[in-house]
Motif scaffolding. Structure first.
Motif, mmCIF file in Angstrom:
data_model
loop_
_atom_site.group_PDB
_atom_site.id
_atom_site.type_symbol
_atom_site.label_atom_id
_atom_site.label_comp_id
_atom_site.label_asym_id
_atom_site.label_seq_id
_atom_site.Cartn_x
_atom_site.Cartn_y
_atom_site.Cartn_z
ATOM 1 N N ARG A 1 4.142 49.988 -45.446
ATOM 2 C CA ARG A 1 3.487 49.707 -46.722
ATOM 3 C C ARG A 1 2.034 49.281 -46.548
ATOM 4 N NH1 ARG A 1 8.473 46.339 -49.083
ATOM 5 N NH2 ARG A 1 9.615 47.987 -50.158
ATOM 6 N N GLU A 2 1.702 48.674 -45.399
ATOM 7 C CA GLU A 2 0.311 48.291 -45.155
ATOM 8 C C GLU A 2 -0.611 49.509 -45.237
ATOM 9 O OE1 GLU A 2 -0.501 46.080 -41.555
ATOM 10 O OE2 GLU A 2 1.405 44.998 -41.764
ATOM 11 N N GLU A 3 -0.052 50.682 -44.907
ATOM 12 C CA GLU A 3 -0.864 51.895 -44.850
ATOM 13 C C GLU A 3 -0.835 52.671 -46.157
ATOM 14 O OE1 GLU A 3 -2.597 52.094 -42.234
ATOM 15 O OE2 GLU A 3 -1.497 50.580 -41.087
ATOM 16 N N ILE A 4 -0.062 52.168 -47.151
ATOM 17 C CA ILE A 4 0.065 52.869 -48.428
ATOM 18 C C ILE A 4 -0.375 51.936 -49.550
ATOM 19 C CG2 ILE A 4 1.608 54.161 -49.945
ATOM 20 C CD1 ILE A 4 3.539 54.436 -47.603
ATOM 21 N N GLN B 1 -5.210 40.883 -47.025
ATOM 22 C CA GLN B 1 -6.057 41.128 -45.845
ATOM 23 C C GLN B 1 -5.877 40.018 -44.820
ATOM 24 O OE1 GLN B 1 -10.192 42.485 -46.139
ATOM 25 N NE2 GLN B 1 -10.054 42.025 -48.318
ATOM 26 N N ILE B 2 -5.877 38.748 -45.327
ATOM 27 C CA ILE B 2 -5.799 37.599 -44.430
ATOM 28 C C ILE B 2 -4.371 37.411 -43.910
ATOM 29 C CG2 ILE B 2 -6.029 35.080 -44.304
ATOM 30 C CD1 ILE B 2 -8.297 35.386 -46.444
ATOM 31 N N LYS B 3 -3.390 37.460 -44.821
ATOM 32 C CA LYS B 3 -2.017 37.136 -44.424
ATOM 33 C C LYS B 3 -1.320 38.296 -43.727
ATOM 34 C CE LYS B 3 -2.550 33.195 -46.372
ATOM 35 N NZ LYS B 3 -2.890 32.044 -45.519
ATOM 36 N N VAL B 4 -1.601 39.519 -44.157
ATOM 37 C CA VAL B 4 -0.891 40.669 -43.592
ATOM 38 C C VAL B 4 -1.711 41.340 -42.496
ATOM 39 C CG1 VAL B 4 0.187 42.889 -44.110
ATOM 40 C CG2 VAL B 4 0.343 41.022 -45.769
ATOM 41 N N ARG B 5 -2.991 41.635 -42.799
ATOM 42 C CA ARG B 5 -3.854 42.291 -41.800
ATOM 43 C C ARG B 5 -4.446 41.301 -40.798
ATOM 44 N NH1 ARG B 5 -2.882 47.621 -41.523
ATOM 45 N NH2 ARG B 5 -3.860 48.929 -43.100
ATOM 46 N N LYS B 6 -4.247 39.990 -41.055
ATOM 47 C CA LYS B 6 -4.706 38.933 -40.151
ATOM 48 C C LYS B 6 -6.219 38.956 -39.934
ATOM 49 C CE LYS B 6 -0.326 37.993 -39.410
ATOM 50 N NZ LYS B 6 0.286 37.004 -40.296
ATOM 51 N N MET C 1 -6.916 46.971 -47.950
ATOM 52 C CA MET C 1 -6.010 47.086 -46.800
ATOM 53 C C MET C 1 -6.353 48.314 -45.946
ATOM 54 S SD MET C 1 -4.012 44.484 -47.034
ATOM 55 C CE MET C 1 -2.519 44.805 -46.074
ATOM 56 N N GLN C 2 -7.345 49.075 -46.376
ATOM 57 C CA GLN C 2 -7.744 50.322 -45.731
ATOM 58 C C GLN C 2 -6.544 51.232 -45.474
ATOM 59 O OE1 GLN C 2 -9.992 48.214 -42.850
ATOM 60 N NE2 GLN C 2 -11.920 48.616 -43.886
ATOM 61 N N PRO C 3 -5.879 51.603 -46.583
ATOM 62 C CA PRO C 3 -4.673 52.424 -46.457
ATOM 63 C C PRO C 3 -5.021 53.874 -46.160
ATOM 64 C CG PRO C 3 -5.191 52.100 -48.763
ATOM 65 C CD PRO C 3 -6.223 51.332 -47.994
ATOM 66 N N LYS C 4 -4.035 54.602 -45.636
ATOM 67 C CA LYS C 4 -4.234 56.019 -45.358
ATOM 68 C C LYS C 4 -3.883 56.856 -46.578
ATOM 69 C CE LYS C 4 -3.121 55.471 -40.485
ATOM 70 N NZ LYS C 4 -1.954 55.339 -39.611
ATOM 71 N N ILE C 5 -3.077 56.266 -47.465
ATOM 72 C CA ILE C 5 -2.614 56.977 -48.659
ATOM 73 C C ILE C 5 -2.737 56.029 -49.856
ATOM 74 C CG2 ILE C 5 -0.619 58.104 -49.755
ATOM 75 C CD1 ILE C 5 0.528 58.209 -46.766
ATOM 76 N N MET C 6 -3.099 56.575 -51.014
ATOM 77 C CA MET C 6 -3.108 55.753 -52.229
ATOM 78 C C MET C 6 -2.159 56.369 -53.258
ATOM 79 S SD MET C 6 -5.149 52.980 -52.410
ATOM 80 C CE MET C 6 -5.846 52.786 -54.046
#
Lengths: 241, 218
Positions: free
Chosen positions: A76-79, A102-107, A153-158
């Protein structure tokens, strides 16, 4: 990038998806249209596992969604996903809405997350709203924040689930403009929408769904000008006037 | 019969020593009950039936039996199983379970009342369950919980008087002891009631203000 093979999904007795297969390639903008209750939103929500499919296969970026060893949170981080009702977090400022994951998931560090958030707010045209709360914003502004939140989150897919359906007419344009720019930059997008103008202009492919199935798909020119199926023609004659 | 102010003045210090135990009991029950209740409330929302059913059973048991029965059970009943507790811990334990059961329902109700879109948005950003609860769901649920929780606290403070029935020393018990010596029921019960009022009224007043002051839409 996305490969969907023969997926089924029921809610109780209602069959929402009845054997759907589709592929979305990198950089494609796929617009999904169809009457309400046709399963198009369910289809989209299955792609990031907000709905669990009953059977079938979904492969995102070579990762099978339903495999037991797949960490769904990582996928899901990537979507990124944008919702009809915006779903901003009402207890957080616009800036915190965009930096939280960004802070909690992408650190990421606070500074980096805020820099990215401010850049994105500039991009969606509301840099001055960073310290406001969602309820102080118009619908169009809220939806642009929601897009920025997903993009951070700089996802690959939106994924866009009827992003303009809850908006007043004069605000639809500002949201569609942001989405058009995104498409031009080469973002892979799946959009459930009733905006036929947007589909014509931006879509690389249009999928028409009805009764939980894909009835037909093609380039916007092909599908809108020369629909092959009777159901597509009936639907288009109602929405294109 | 004459209203006797003297008996009040003479016995006020003894009543106030009872107030100390009333407040201690209430604080203990509120802290323990809230802590347990939040955990029960979240577990009640679990998708796993092996967790949800037993927790729901405990919660319903504490909500649908009188507190006084729960106190009797712990104080008079448990000794038959070899568990002997004094009056004060018995009252504290029984009331904490009662508080936890009611808190659990308030927590579950507050979380359930949030739009599902909030869960969807948190999940779609890649948050795991704990991150979603801590940063997105609980902060919003807390605001919805505040008025009913304060109402519960008021009830709990008043209901500590039930501990007098199993003989725990607190305000009501202190009053009863004075009456046994002086036979001045009217004066003493009036003062006891006034003290409960003085403790509880600010809380009820503030609860109403919180309810009115809630920002619409959030």
């Amino acid at each position: 990038m996305i490969e969907v093979r023969d997926i089924y999904k029921s809610f109780g007795k209602v069959k929402a998806l009845n054997g759907v297969s589709a592929t979305i390639k990198k950089g494609e903008v796929v617009v999904i249209i169809g009457p309400s209750g046709s399963g198009k939103s369910t289809f989209l929500r299955c792609l990031n596992s907000l709905e669990k499919i009953d059977r079938g296969t979904i492969i995102i970026d070579n990762i099978p969604l339903t495999a037991s060893k797949t960490n769904i949170h990582k996928v899901r981080e990537e979507i990124g996903m944008v919702f009809q009702q915006f779903n901003l977090f009402p207890h957080l400022t616009v800036l915190r809405n965009i930096t939280l994951a960004q802070i909690k998931v992408r650190k990421r560090s606070q500074e980096e997350a805020e820099r990215i958030a401010r850049d994105l707010l500039l991009k969606v045209g509301i840099p001055e709203k960073a310290d406001n709360y969602p309820f102080q914003l118009s619908g169009g502004q809220q939806q642009r924040v929601a897009i920025a939140r997903a993009l951070a989150m700089q996802p690959k897919i939106m994924l866009f689930d009827e992003p303009t359906s809850a908006l007043d007419p004069e605000m639809i344009g500002e949201v569609l403009d942001v989405m058009k720019n995104l498409a031009k930059e080469g973002m892979t997008m799946a959009v459930v929408s009733h905006e036929m103008g947007f589909a014509r202009e931006v879509a690389s492919r249009v999928i028409f769904m009805d009764e939980g199935k894909i009835v037909e798909e093609g380039t916007p020119e092909r599908l809108f000008e020369h629909p092959r199926e009777e159901r597509t023609r009936t639907f288009l004659s109602k929405v294109l006037k | 019969m004459k209203f006797d102010f003297d008996v009040i003045a003479k016995n006020l210090p003894y009543l106030l020593s009872g107030v100390k135990f009333t407040i201690a009991l209430a604080c203990l029950v509120i802290i323990l009950g809230t802590f347990l209740g939040v955990i029960f409330g979240i577990l009640k929302l679990s998708k796993n039936r092996l967790i949800r059913y037993p927790v729901s059973f405990i919660v319903e048991l504490t909500r649908d039996t009188p507190i006084i029965m729960q106190m009797f059970f712990i104080f008079f009943g448990l000794p038959a199983l070899g568990i002997r507790l004094n009056t004060f811990p018995s009252a504290a334990l029984a009331m904490s379970f009662f508080a936890a059961g009611n808190t659990a329902e308030i927590v579950r109700g507050a979380i359930d009342s949030l739009p599902t879109g909030q869960f969807d948005a948190a999940k779609s950003l890649g948050m795991n369950y704990l991150q979603m609860m801590i940063y997105v769901i609980i902060p919003q649920a807390l605001r919805r919980m505040l008025p009913p929780m304060m109402g519960l606290f008021t009830t709990l403070i008043k209901d500590t008087s039930l501990a007098a029935i199993i003989g725990a020393f607190e305000l009501t018990r202190a009053g009863q002891e004075i009456i046994e010596r002086t036979f001045r029921s009217l004066e003493i019960y009036l003062v006891v009631a006034a003290i409960y009022f003085i403790i509880c009224y600010p809380l009820s007043y503030y609860t109403r203000k919180v309810e009115k002051g809630r920002v619409t839409g959030f």
